[in-house]
Write an enzyme that holds these catalytic residues in place. Structure first.
Site, PDB file in Angstrom:
ATOM      1  CE  LYS A 154      -4.584 -11.540   8.309  1.00 35.66           C
ATOM      2  NZ  LYS A 154      -5.351 -10.819   7.383  1.00 35.66           N
ATOM      3  NE  ARG A 196       1.973   8.341  15.024  1.00 36.64           N
ATOM      4  CZ  ARG A 196       1.204   7.826  14.023  1.00 36.64           C
ATOM      5  NH1 ARG A 196      -0.076   8.135  13.748  1.00 36.64           N
ATOM      6  NH2 ARG A 196       1.388   6.518  13.447  1.00 36.64           N
ATOM      7  N   GLY A 253       3.210   1.066  15.651  1.00 41.98           N
ATOM      8  CA  GLY A 253       2.028   0.331  15.907  1.00 41.98           C
ATOM      9  C   GLY A 253       2.028  -0.424  17.049  1.00 41.98           C
ATOM     10  N   GLY A 259       3.733   1.546   9.665  1.00 43.84           N
ATOM     11  CA  GLY A 259       3.520   1.100   7.955  1.00 43.84           C
ATOM     12  C   GLY A 259       4.774   1.797   7.777  1.00 43.84           C
TER      13      GLY A 259
END
Ligand code: AMP
Length: 395
Positions: free
Chosen positions: A197, A35, A350, A373
């Site tokens: 999920k 990053r 992620g 995200g």
């Protein structure tokens, strides 16, 4: 929206919002500086233009008060090494002491302000806090893609109070891959969605199914789909309340002519642990008290074939519990498969980004996002609050 290269930076106090939320080990060593490296093009550009650079960022979740372990000091040190010049670190991000340092800042110098989240006003998008930050800047550049799906004082509120604002090169690159390239993808376009999920990625699945030629669903979320098809899945991860939605997605795919692929075999165990005994079974034969924790070898072969002729591949979410070696083969095989294609390969941040690094294929993927995200929200078709704020500011 303006971009950094459309704004006059010469001699100006240019405030950069970066996402320097890097992973640290227990001794505050940075374990992954991607990053930081990702914003060097914007920073070097501003320095070459003769700007006085002020950097703001958050790190971790200090919950509105100073936490020494979450200081940006290790980031300032690493950035200094990457830039080959001194990076000063102020002991706060607002207040008279900071004001004095900002005032004395010379063109070509770099000042980093301390962790924004040491003030609870940051995450509350507090107006007064936004104004205090904006006061230090002549120009505001947002290059914090990883935080762009949040409406905070330093990336949304602040845009109301700065004289000029725009997006940095990293933001431009992320938007190029996750919006422009995927809006009009070179076909065949294949999406691979995995992870734990269905609930986390339901909107993404619904939005993507309309755009792709083929969709692969793996990871824990595949078991909700397999159950929706009437299979017994033992103790595998499942979201029973989403079975109906899973069925809708399967039907929608069929109606649209989108080919949807689920695992055909899996690695099962009685518990999610490195010591557990494992077996490989067809998905029709999962034992009642065993759970599926990775895709099996037949699925790897199938998924490889599915992506073989793709021209654009998007991937978000691992194929199994890749953190444990015994269940990491499927994810690792997919990383290598992607790396070996001639397609444009775009990987969400992620866990997927970690999996690519673990497999050592970073250089063979076209683009790896710095924001898990934020990239997911773009894939859901949402407008990110930070992008919206930059667009308003340019009007
Ligand atoms: P996500 O954040 O939704 O991308 O999910 C990533 C997590 O999904 C990782 O921590 C994996 O360990 C987990 N995961 C992947 N496959 C499975 C599975 N079959 N069962 C349980 N968890 C899984």
């Amino acid at each position: 929206m303006n971009f950094i290269n459309q704004i006059d930076l010469k001699g100006k106090r240019v405030m950069f919002r970066f996402d320097f939320n890097v992973p640290l080990d227990s001794s505050q060593n940075i374990t992954d500086d991607i990053r930081i490296r990702a914003v060097l093009p914007s920073l070097n550009y501003a320095l070459d233009e003769g700007a006085r650079v002020i950097i703001i960022s958050h790190l971790g979740r200090p919950k509105g008060k100073p936490v020494p372990q979450m200081s940006l000091a290790p980031v300032a040190k690493r950035l200094s090494r990457l830039l080959g010049k001194q990076v000063l670190l102020a002991n706060d991000c607002i207040g008279p002491d900071v004001e004095k340092i900002v005032q004395d800042l010379k063109p070509g110098c770099v000042l980093m302000l301390e962790n924004l989240r040491f003030h609870k006003e940051e995450e509350a998008n507090d107006d007064e806090f936004s104004q205090k930050l904006a006061y230090f800047a002549d120009v505001y550049i947002d290059d914090a893609f990883g935080n762009a799906h949040r409406a905070h004082a330093s990336n949304v509120g602040i845009t109301k109070y700065v004289k000029a604002c725009g997006a940095g090169f990293l933001m431009k690159k992320e938007l190029n891959y996750f919006q422009t390239q995927l809006d009009k993808p070179v076909r065949p376009f294949v999406a691979i969605i995995g992870g734990s999920k269905v609930s986390d990625k339901l909107s993404t699945l619904i939005n993507l199914i309309k755009k792709v030629d083929k969709m692969i669903i793996g990871g824990g979320m595949a078991f909700t789909f397999l159950k929706a098809q009437g299979l017994e899945i033992g103790t595998s991860l499942v979201e029973d309340h989403l079975i109906e939605q899973a069925r809708d997605i399967l039907e929608k795919a069929q109606k649209l002519g989108v080919k949807l692929y689920l695992p055909i075999d899996c690695v099962i165990a009685q518990s999610m642990s490195a010591e557990a005994v494992t077996k490989i079974v067809p998905v029709q034969e999962i034992f009642p008290d065993w759970m599926g924790l990775d895709i099996g070898p037949a699925t790897i072969t199938l998924f490889r074939e599915v992506i073989a002729n793709a021209k654009t591949i998007l991937w978000n979410g691992p194929m199994g519990v890749f953190e444990i070696d015994a269940f990491s083969r499927g994810t690792s095989a997919m990383v290598h498969a992607l790396a070996g294609t001639h397609a444009l390969t775009i990987v969400g941040g992620g866990d997927t980004d970690v999996a690519v690094q673990k497999a050592g294929e970073n250089d063979n993927i076209s683009y790896i996002s710095t924001g898990g995200g934020a990239s997911l929200e773009l894939l859901e078709g949402k407008t990110l609050p930070a992008i919206e704020a930059l667009e308003k500011c340019a009007d």
